[in-house]
Design an enzyme around this catalytic site. Structure first.
Site, mmCIF file in Angstrom:
data_model
loop_
_atom_site.group_PDB
_atom_site.id
_atom_site.type_symbol
_atom_site.label_atom_id
_atom_site.label_comp_id
_atom_site.label_asym_id
_atom_site.label_seq_id
_atom_site.Cartn_x
_atom_site.Cartn_y
_atom_site.Cartn_z
ATOM 1 N N SER A 123 91.539 10.148 -42.851
ATOM 2 C CA SER A 123 90.619 8.891 -42.330
ATOM 3 C C SER A 123 90.060 9.262 -41.101
ATOM 4 O O SER A 123 90.343 9.809 -40.215
ATOM 5 C CB SER A 123 91.319 7.715 -42.119
ATOM 6 O OG SER A 123 90.818 6.882 -41.658
ATOM 7 N N TYR A 147 99.562 3.537 -38.378
ATOM 8 C CA TYR A 147 98.604 4.050 -39.601
ATOM 9 C C TYR A 147 98.122 5.360 -39.547
ATOM 10 O O TYR A 147 98.199 6.308 -39.849
ATOM 11 C CB TYR A 147 97.730 3.091 -40.102
ATOM 12 C CG TYR A 147 97.004 3.703 -41.311
ATOM 13 C CD1 TYR A 147 97.379 4.131 -42.409
ATOM 14 C CD2 TYR A 147 95.487 3.987 -40.898
ATOM 15 C CE1 TYR A 147 96.212 4.551 -43.436
ATOM 16 C CE2 TYR A 147 94.702 4.411 -41.740
ATOM 17 C CZ TYR A 147 95.224 4.836 -42.862
ATOM 18 O OH TYR A 147 94.332 5.347 -43.993
ATOM 19 N N LYS A 151 98.586 9.354 -40.333
ATOM 20 C CA LYS A 151 97.621 10.386 -40.682
ATOM 21 C C LYS A 151 97.495 11.853 -40.205
ATOM 22 O O LYS A 151 97.333 12.997 -40.469
ATOM 23 C CB LYS A 151 96.381 9.880 -40.888
ATOM 24 C CG LYS A 151 95.964 8.848 -41.924
ATOM 25 C CD LYS A 151 96.062 9.166 -43.419
ATOM 26 C CE LYS A 151 95.852 8.261 -44.491
ATOM 27 N NZ LYS A 151 96.169 8.609 -45.794
HETATM 28 P P1 NAD Z 1 95.209 1.815 -52.465
HETATM 29 O O1 NAD Z 1 96.266 1.076 -51.675
HETATM 30 O O2 NAD Z 1 94.145 0.962 -53.279
HETATM 31 O O3 NAD Z 1 95.677 3.195 -53.054
HETATM 32 C C1 NAD Z 1 96.942 3.714 -52.659
HETATM 33 C C2 NAD Z 1 97.820 3.957 -53.806
HETATM 34 O O4 NAD Z 1 98.889 4.724 -53.352
HETATM 35 C C3 NAD Z 1 98.009 2.610 -54.575
HETATM 36 O O5 NAD Z 1 97.842 2.513 -55.976
HETATM 37 C C4 NAD Z 1 99.645 2.734 -54.281
HETATM 38 O O6 NAD Z 1 100.361 1.778 -55.395
HETATM 39 C C5 NAD Z 1 100.104 3.902 -54.105
HETATM 40 N N1 NAD Z 1 101.465 4.303 -53.141
HETATM 41 C C6 NAD Z 1 101.685 4.034 -52.022
HETATM 42 N N2 NAD Z 1 102.847 4.393 -51.843
HETATM 43 C C7 NAD Z 1 103.197 5.236 -53.007
HETATM 44 C C8 NAD Z 1 104.411 5.890 -52.903
HETATM 45 N N3 NAD Z 1 105.356 6.128 -52.306
HETATM 46 N N4 NAD Z 1 104.300 6.417 -54.419
HETATM 47 C C9 NAD Z 1 103.757 6.335 -55.115
HETATM 48 N N5 NAD Z 1 102.374 5.804 -55.024
HETATM 49 C C10 NAD Z 1 102.396 5.208 -53.875
HETATM 50 O O7 NAD Z 1 94.366 2.608 -51.224
HETATM 51 P P2 NAD Z 1 93.114 3.458 -51.335
HETATM 52 O O8 NAD Z 1 92.153 2.465 -50.427
HETATM 53 O O9 NAD Z 1 92.676 3.763 -52.415
HETATM 54 O O10 NAD Z 1 93.308 4.461 -50.348
HETATM 55 C C11 NAD Z 1 93.815 5.786 -50.786
HETATM 56 C C12 NAD Z 1 94.052 6.818 -49.827
HETATM 57 O O11 NAD Z 1 92.876 6.892 -48.782
HETATM 58 C C13 NAD Z 1 95.234 6.340 -48.818
HETATM 59 O O12 NAD Z 1 96.227 7.478 -48.399
HETATM 60 C C14 NAD Z 1 94.651 5.582 -47.569
HETATM 61 O O13 NAD Z 1 95.443 5.821 -46.396
HETATM 62 C C15 NAD Z 1 93.241 6.690 -47.541
HETATM 63 N N6 NAD Z 1 92.108 5.957 -46.757
HETATM 64 C C16 NAD Z 1 91.604 4.685 -47.236
HETATM 65 C C17 NAD Z 1 90.613 4.073 -46.626
HETATM 66 C C18 NAD Z 1 90.216 2.927 -46.942
HETATM 67 O O14 NAD Z 1 89.626 2.083 -46.199
HETATM 68 N N7 NAD Z 1 90.443 2.463 -48.254
HETATM 69 C C19 NAD Z 1 89.957 5.005 -45.472
HETATM 70 C C20 NAD Z 1 90.566 6.123 -45.136
HETATM 71 C C21 NAD Z 1 91.565 6.793 -45.662
HETATM 72 C C1 WQD Z 2 84.703 -2.948 -40.116
HETATM 73 C C2 WQD Z 2 83.726 -3.701 -39.245
HETATM 74 C C3 WQD Z 2 85.259 -5.178 -37.810
HETATM 75 C C4 WQD Z 2 86.696 -7.664 -40.933
HETATM 76 C C5 WQD Z 2 89.709 0.307 -41.174
HETATM 77 C C6 WQD Z 2 90.457 1.334 -40.453
HETATM 78 C C7 WQD Z 2 90.341 2.767 -40.803
HETATM 79 C C8 WQD Z 2 89.788 2.904 -42.068
HETATM 80 C C9 WQD Z 2 88.908 2.023 -42.693
HETATM 81 C C10 WQD Z 2 91.978 3.739 -43.560
HETATM 82 C C11 WQD Z 2 84.565 -3.654 -37.795
HETATM 83 C C12 WQD Z 2 84.249 -5.893 -38.644
HETATM 84 C C13 WQD Z 2 86.039 -6.782 -40.126
HETATM 85 C C14 WQD Z 2 86.424 -9.279 -40.568
HETATM 86 C C15 WQD Z 2 84.495 -8.400 -38.903
HETATM 87 N N1 WQD Z 2 90.983 2.720 -43.075
HETATM 88 N N2 WQD Z 2 85.033 -7.037 -39.444
HETATM 89 N N3 WQD Z 2 85.226 -9.319 -39.689
HETATM 90 O O1 WQD Z 2 88.157 -1.260 -38.838
HETATM 91 O O2 WQD Z 2 86.250 0.189 -39.297
HETATM 92 O O3 WQD Z 2 88.419 0.863 -40.233
HETATM 93 O O4 WQD Z 2 89.180 0.566 -42.434
HETATM 94 O O5 WQD Z 2 91.795 4.737 -43.076
HETATM 95 O O6 WQD Z 2 91.302 3.469 -40.272
HETATM 96 O O7 WQD Z 2 90.919 0.714 -39.039
HETATM 97 O O8 WQD Z 2 87.134 -1.350 -40.884
HETATM 98 O O9 WQD Z 2 86.322 -2.910 -42.492
HETATM 99 O O10 WQD Z 2 88.088 -3.629 -40.956
HETATM 100 O O11 WQD Z 2 85.779 -3.503 -40.029
HETATM 101 O O12 WQD Z 2 83.658 -8.595 -38.074
HETATM 102 O O13 WQD Z 2 86.704 -10.044 -41.133
HETATM 103 O O14 WQD Z 2 83.651 -5.111 -39.569
HETATM 104 O O15 WQD Z 2 85.133 -5.728 -36.473
HETATM 105 O O16 WQD Z 2 83.251 -3.832 -36.966
HETATM 106 P P1 WQD Z 2 87.301 -0.482 -39.697
HETATM 107 P P2 WQD Z 2 87.214 -2.899 -41.451
#
Ligand code: NAD
Ligand code: WQD
Length: 348
Positions: A123, A147, A151
């Site tokens: 991330s 979190y 990572k």
């Molecule tokens: P999500 O929660 O929709 O998907 C994660 C999946 O992992 C879920 O289906 C959950 O049931 C499964 N899971 C969790 N723990 C588990 C375990 N112990 N065993 C088996 N399955 C398990 O999230 P997502 O948005 O699809 O994110 C996927 C990956 O990408 C995550 O690792 C997340 O940290 C990373 N990521 C997400 C974002 C975002 O904003 N969505 C941004 C950066 C990184």
């Molecule tokens: C985006 C923008 C908020 C909600 C997060 C995690 C990051 C990654 C992606 C996993 C910001 C603003 C948000 C609301 C708002 N996830 N906002 N009102 O914080 O950039 O990133 O998700 O790895 O680790 O930190 O994403 O969607 O929460 O916010 O004004 O109700 O929207 O302040 O500027 P963020 P976000």
């Protein structure tokens, strides 16, 4: 065959579609702790292919060993993990236990099975508080919450593997791709799969969609006094289908003759920042819906702006984002309006 951990989740389900469309067989392992079996059914409906799905925990080494012993797995995409920043601050042990133990058990099983091609869901959070923009992969890494630290710890663990390969003169070395996602939004254009957050959404786009449909009264815009184009926070929003295609490119590269040497990180974003109000206004204009909002105080831990330099992914993976903000907001709304209760809705 590609083992996709967390493949029932938001990014995982979209990636399964793109993998299948690119000709890969997929095997999904997910404990459904933050997802639904229905997402897998819909991926099957979309692709016309059946998916091998195992409901189980990645922390269970026995399940992993059985899967590696019974399937011709060439590479693993490791999505499984918990992802809520706020929840990780309230319960860090839970986050470290789940996210780190999943990865430890997985890499042990992979090593035992001699399958050493891995794509890991990292991330942009690993850049901490950005010193300079746009963010390049070689910038200093840090964590601002548990979190993000999970990572970073996992990235560090994975960086140790090729060092051990060198010491042990391993015949078959590790190839690990760290994909650092910026802000994934949007949904598949079919409206069949999308993001289905539990409870009150933490992230901006699902909050906008739920406000537009009337589930939430009003969006709070966190901060209107940042040094940005309009005072609101700027992020690099990336369409989830583009992101999913980035995973296919990463797997193609891992399995190609000139694969990945050791561990390499890639930013997956568009390279362009968009403010909260720019995204809200695009959502309103493109979908002809109202999104009531009010400017409130800054959210602790937020940075003013964050966006990627995406040249490494373009040059080395041959990938770049193709979908723009119109696609992001239209596809998010199609998913939300057709599935107001997410996967718990009866099919349209
Ligand atoms: P999500 O929660 O929709 O998907 C994660 C999946 O992992 C879920 O289906 C959950 O049931 C499964 N899971 C969790 N723990 C588990 C375990 N112990 N065993 C088996 N399955 C398990 O999230 P997502 O948005 O699809 O994110 C996927 C990956 O990408 C995550 O690792 C997340 O940290 C990373 N990521 C997400 C974002 C975002 O904003 N969505 C941004 C950066 C990184
Ligand atoms: C985006 C923008 C908020 C909600 C997060 C995690 C990051 C990654 C992606 C996993 C910001 C603003 C948000 C609301 C708002 N996830 N906002 N009102 O914080 O950039 O990133 O998700 O790895 O680790 O930190 O994403 O969607 O929460 O916010 O004004 O109700 O929207 O302040 O500027 P963020 P976000």
């Amino acid at each position: 065959m590609i083992l996709v951990t967390g493949g029932a989740g938001y990014i995982g389900s979209h990636t399964c579609v793109e993998l299948i469309e690119a000709g890969y067989d997929v095997l999904v392992l997910d404990n459904l702790s933050n997802s639904s079996r229905e997402s897998i059914h819909r991926v099957e409906q979309l692709t016309g292919k059946s998916i091998s799905f195992i409901e189980g925990d990645v922390r269970n080494g026995d399940i992993l060993n059985v899967l590696f012993n019974t399937h011709p797995i060439d590479a693993v995409i490791h999505f499984a993990g918990l992802k809520s920043v706020g929840e990780s601050c309230e319960n860090p042990i839970f986050y470290y236990e789940n996210n780190i133990e999943c990865t430890l058990k997985l890499i042990q099983a992979m090593q035992d099975a001699g399958v050493k091609n891995l794509v890991f869901s990292s991330s942009a959070t690993v850049y901490g508080d950005p010193q300079r923009l746009p963010l390049t992969e070689d910038m200093p890494l840090s964590a601002t919450n548990p979190y993000g630290r999970s990572k970073l710890i996992i990235e560090d663990m994975l960086r140790d593997l090729p060092n051990a390969d060198r010491l042990n003169q391993a015949a078959q070395p590790w190839s690990v791709t760290l994909l650092r996602y910026f802000n994934p939004v949007g949904a598949h254009k079919s409206g069949l799969i999308g993001e289905d957050p539990n409870g009150i959404p933490n992230n901006l786009m699902p909050f906008i969609s739920q406000t537009a449909i009337g589930k939430r009264e009003c969006l709070s815009v966190f901060g209107g006094d940042y040094d940005t184009v309009d005072g609101t926070g700027v992020r690099d929003y990336i369409h989830v289908v583009d992101l999913a295609k980035g995973h296919v490119k990463a797997v193609d590269k891992l399995l190609s003759e000139n694969g990945i040497d050791g561990v390499q990180a890639f930013n997956l974003g568009t390279g362009h920042g968009l403010s909260v109000l720019e995204l809200v206004n695009a959502f309103k204009d493109c979908n002809q819906v109202d999104v009531p909002y009010q400017i409130s105080g800054r959210r602790p831990g937020d940075v003013a702006a964050c966006y990627a330099d995406v040249s490494r992914a373009r040059d080395e993976l041959g990938w770049q984002a193709e979908l723009g903000v119109r696609d992001m907001v239209k596809d998010s709304w199609r998913w939300q309006s057709r599935n107001p209760e997410g996967y718990s809705d009866i099919m349209m």
